[in-house]
Design an enzyme around this catalytic site. Structure first.
Site, short mmCIF file in Angstrom:
data_model
loop_
_atom_site.label_atom_id
_atom_site.label_comp_id
_atom_site.label_asym_id
_atom_site.label_seq_id
_atom_site.Cartn_x
_atom_site.Cartn_y
_atom_site.Cartn_z
N CYS A 16 0.83 -1.06 0.04
CA CYS A 16 0.02 0.00 0.05
C CYS A 16 0.99 1.21 -0.22
CB CYS A 16 -1.15 0.08 1.33
SG CYS A 16 -0.12 0.20 2.87
N CYS A 19 3.48 1.44 3.03
CA CYS A 19 4.40 0.69 2.86
C CYS A 19 5.56 1.42 1.95
CB CYS A 19 4.14 -0.57 2.19
SG CYS A 19 3.02 -1.81 2.84
N CYS A 83 44.43 -21.89 -9.88
CA CYS A 83 45.15 -21.65 -8.58
C CYS A 83 44.17 -20.78 -7.59
CB CYS A 83 46.43 -21.37 -8.63
SG CYS A 83 46.60 -19.62 -9.28
N CYS A 86 43.71 -17.27 -8.85
CA CYS A 86 42.80 -17.16 -9.85
C CYS A 86 41.45 -17.08 -9.25
CB CYS A 86 42.79 -18.21 -10.98
SG CYS A 86 44.28 -18.55 -11.54
N ASP A 506 14.82 25.65 -31.80
CA ASP A 506 16.00 25.99 -32.44
C ASP A 506 15.39 25.68 -34.10
OD1 ASP A 506 18.89 26.02 -32.92
OD2 ASP A 506 18.67 24.09 -33.66
N ASP A 702 18.77 20.52 -31.08
CA ASP A 702 19.72 19.19 -31.23
C ASP A 702 21.07 19.47 -31.09
OD1 ASP A 702 20.00 20.85 -33.50
OD2 ASP A 702 20.47 19.01 -34.75
N ASP A 706 22.62 24.23 -27.84
CA ASP A 706 21.30 24.14 -27.64
C ASP A 706 21.19 23.58 -26.00
OD1 ASP A 706 19.98 25.21 -29.94
OD2 ASP A 706 20.03 23.01 -30.71
#
Length: 835
Positions: A16, A19, A83, A86, A506, A702, A706
């Site tokens: 809810c 919570c 080993c 590693c 623009d 873009d 801008d």
């Protein structure tokens, strides 16, 4: 504080709004956390924290609050282990992956067991990290695709709820028939009394109801009472209190009626059992509806193929996508989806990129061109080199962007949070006062009536609908926007966008293609088009100016060489081409060099007024031709501007172009306001001036120049084909470079906010109206006294209504079609109003 990092957590146990609020406060209380928000609809938490905040602090805070973070496990098969050192290096590589909680490597069977936070890491990331450390790793066969795992988890949850509802209903049906059937049909009551006996019927009801509460209903007590003891009651606490009160009173009436005042020993087993059935039914319906709210993400994820043909040593091997690394050579057969982002090495084909660009026309691809994961290869074989894999692909970034936005919290949610913080404790207080009031002032038998009213208040006031009202609409709305090619990088932009009163654009690359082209060529007497273009193109070939490149492109290939090329800043250039003296530039260059333009001068003025750039070419001291260069308007621009006006918005243009050119373009497109000759810093000032003149502003651009204006606007919208800098500064990103996407973004924003207001109106109105009814406010005036069972049904239906209303956003159509015709303004508004 170190740089902030964004962490996404999947949270369990949320039922809810209370919570969600408590989980959010638990995260926000961790030292180093700057902000936290929890989304009830998708059970995720978004946290911004200092980079040195341990994950264990966050998960510990959630666990202490009773809402542990979801965890996943993966098994990797690791090669090259020889080993113990590693083993240590592999474990270190795994623990370095954000989200990994524990890693254990077994040298004997060469496997790694990894426990990590769901949503923060992926199994494929783990395998990639180990491979990068020098130990080739792959997911074990048992580690299936994570999207499928998530789908299975959701399906298992729904299936479990379905069986719980079925079992609870089967156990409750005899109880309901015996007790409520006896009230509604007196003959049934007499039959039970004569053949079973009232005491035996009570014992039967006790047995069956105990099975309901101990079985399907146990979850309410397991979560509700601990929350109550922590002083943080939630919905489960309300249900647990209500059913326990009804059951406890009934048990007393069954086994020790003498302890109760005379005439009050009634049983309410059916109320406790029916409440569990109805609330579980509501949760089952909620789970199904919540599953549909994430359909957009699943659809996007489904575009990613699971395997691809990796070419190595001349052979093509079918390889899982998660094992593909940058630099691998991949072969794509006709009709297949591109597996990862890459660059074409050999072959040529047409690629359907509609999932990225929204454009239905396939795009030609050949050597050197980029291909994008999820797009569909056409009718030829391509081989391409992987450049971006895993979470770095464009498709993965789009999915991540949508997920982040769906988990956002809008400003309107703040009001809901403040109310739900105190709502559940207030409901418990109201229920207690209701019981007290009925016990003191109610008619005989007062105690049973007080119990009925108190339990009804507890059950009907569960704040599920309040908590779901905003996040479900956000999830569906942002998901639908993604399917239209509109990506909300920041979820709160969804609310800000619907407040916009002016759209500022623009010019270059936004209104226009961003690639100047030759639009007209008028030759003087004695000169031909081919001759002028050949000589002018050769002279301009060494220049990088966009206008020069437009002339070179129009002239084509095979141009002669140019000698003695001299650039004349602000005027043009001169050159020697095949023995001819060539001048190319503005009218002022011709005037300076004493070249008479004649009739070409008047034509040039006409073209300038039309918004095009006139350029003159003189050959051997004579005016040879007038060339007009312009940046073509994008096909969808006129329709988009018309749609903005239909929505009651003002349209402005902010550009670095000359005032005359800008005004000419504005007049042609019907733009309301123009800010011309703007440097990047000037664009911010222009945005502020427009905000003062018109109100809230959305800026669309873009380019790198801008970015400041995108950040300064109330809502920044970046063209997805633009620069990364512009995209990072924006709130909303259009996947394609089409302004029609801005219209769709505005439409989705308004429809989603309207949907949220509808949901909140219902959720708050429901509680304001029905809590007093449940408390018995109408009873003294001859009205009904709501039973707990009816209260449970009303509560469940309230949440289902909110979810169903949010899901209507999935049917929202684009406000303007790809051809640019769009819907009729009235039709668009009518559809928007209906959502």
């Amino acid at each position: 504080m170190s740089d902030l990092t964004r962490i996404s957590l999947h949270i369990t146990g949320l039922s809810c709004a209370g919570c969600a609020g408590r989980a959010e406060r638990a995260l926000a209380g961790v030292e180093g956390v700057s902000s936290a928000s929890v989304n009830l609809a998708n059970a995720t938490g978004q946290v911004e924290a200092a980079g040195d905040v341990p994950l264990s602090d966050l998960t510990g805070a959630l666990a202490a609050a009773g809402y542990p973070a979801a965890e996943s496990q993966a098994v990797l098969t690791v090669g090259g282990l020889s080993c113990a050192s590693c083993v240590g290096r592999v474990e270190q590589a795994l623990l370095a992956v954000p989200g990994v909680l524990e890693a254990s490597v077994n040298l004997a069977n060469e496997t790694a067991q990894v426990r990590y936070l769901t949503g923060m890491a992926r199994a494929a990331d783990l395998a990639r990290a180990v491979s990068a450390a020098g130990y080739p790793a792959r997911l074990s066969v048992a580690a299936a695709d994570e999207a499928e795992q998530a789908g299975r988890r959701k399906a298992n949850e729904i299936n479990a709820l379905r069986w719980q509802v079925l079992l609870a209903a089967l156990l409750t049906l005899p109880v309901f028939l015996i007790e409520m059937g006896g009230h509604m049909v007196p003959a049934l009551h007499h039959w039970v009394a004569a053949n079973i006996g009232l005491q035996n019927s009570y014992l039967l009801q006790f047995t069956l109801t105990s099975a309901v509460l101990a079985g399907p209903g146990r979850q309410f007590y397991a979560k509700g009472f601990p929350a109550l003891l922590r002083g943080a009651p939630d919905m489960n606490a309300l249900v647990a209190l209500g059913t326990a009160a009804a059951f406890g009173f009934s048990v007393l009436s069954t086994f020790a009626p003498s302890l109760l005042p005379a005439g009050t020993a009634n049983v309410y087993y059916e109320a406790a059992a029916v409440i569990v059935v109805l609330i579980l039914t509501g949760r089952f319906l909620e789970a199904r509806a919540k599953g549909r709210t994430g359909a957009a993400i699943r659809k996007l994820a489904g575009l990613q193929p699971k395997t691809a043909l990796v070419v190595s040593g001349g052979a093509a091997v079918e390889t899982p996508v998660e094992e593909i690394g940058a630099g691998d050579l991949i072969r794509s057969r006709p009709g297949e989806r591109i597996a990862v982002d890459g660059e074409v090495i050999s072959g040529s084909s047409y690629i359907d990129e509609s999932m990225i660009s929204g454009e239905p026309v396939p795009v030609a691809k050949s050597r050197g061109d980029e291909v994008t994961a999820g797009t569909v290869n056409g009718n030829s074989v391509l081989e391409y080199r992987a450049t971006r894999v895993g979470r770095d692909t464009v498709l993965a970034q789009i999915i991540h962007m949508v997920e982040q936005a769906q988990g956002a919290k809008l400003p309107v949610q703040g009001l809901v949070d403040r109310i739900t913080l105190w709502f559940v404790p207030a409901v418990i207080a109201v229920a207690a006062l209701t019981v007290l009031a009925w016990s003191v002032f109610g008619p005989a038998p007062a105690l049973p009536l007080a119990l009925v009213a108190g339990v009804s208040v507890l059950i009907i006031a569960c704040p599920c609908a309040m908590g779901l009202a905003t996040p479900t609409s956000i999830m569906v709305g942002i998901g639908r926007a993604a399917q239209m090619g509109v990506l909300f990088r920041k979820g709160d932009a969804l609310q800000r966008l619907q407040e916009v009163r002016v759209v500022a654009l623009d010019k270059t690359g936004t209104l226009t293609e961003g690639r100047p082209a030759l639009t007209e060529l008028i030759c003087a007497e004695g000169f031909t088009r081919d001759e002028v273009l050949r000589l002018a193109g050769a002279a301009e070939a060494s220049s990088e100016h966009p206008i020069a490149q437009a002339i070179v492109a129009a002239a084509g290939k095979g141009l002669p060489g140019a000698d003695s090329v001299e650039a004349i800043p602000g005027y043009g250039l001169r050159a020697e081409v095949e023995g001819h003296a060539v001048l190319a530039g503005a009218a002022r260059l011709m005037a300076r060099e004493g070249v008479a333009l004649g009739a070409l001068g008047g034509e040039g003025q006409r073209l300038a007024e039309r918004g095009e750039t006139p350029l003159y070419v003189a050959i051997d001291g004579q005016a040879g031709a007038l060339l007009a260069v312009a940046d073509p308007i994008k096909p969808g621009t006129p329709a988009a501007i018309k749609a903005f006006h239909a929505q009651g918005l003002k349209v402005a243009m902010i550009t670095g172009d000359a005032e005359a050119t800008a005004q000419a373009i504005a007049a042609r497109l019907g733009i309301d306001a123009v800010k011309a000759e703007c440097l990047p810093a000037d664009k911010v000032s222009a945005v502020k001036e427009l905000q003062q003149d018109f109100g809230a502003l959305a800026f669309t651009g873009d380019g790198i120049n801008d970015a400041p204006a995108l950040a300064a606007a109330d809502a920044g919208i970046a063209i997805g084909t633009g620069t990364d800098v512009a995209i990072e500064a924006a709130d909303v990103v259009l996947v394609s470079g089409d302004l029609r996407g801005v219209v769709n973004a505005l439409t989705v924003s308004r429809a989603t906010m309207r949907n949220i207001r509808q949901n909140l109106g219902w959720a708050f109105g429901y509680n304001v109206l029905l809590v007093p009814v449940a408390a018995g406010a109408l009873y003294p005036f001859g009205g009904p006294l709501l039973t707990p069972a009816l209260a449970a049904g009303a509560m469940a239906l309230s949440s289902v209504f909110v979810l169903s209303n949010a899901l209507r956003l999935r049917r929202l159509n684009p406000a303007i079609d790809e051809e640019g015709a769009g819907q009729a303004p009235g039709a668009a508004r009518k559809q928007e109003a209906s959502v």
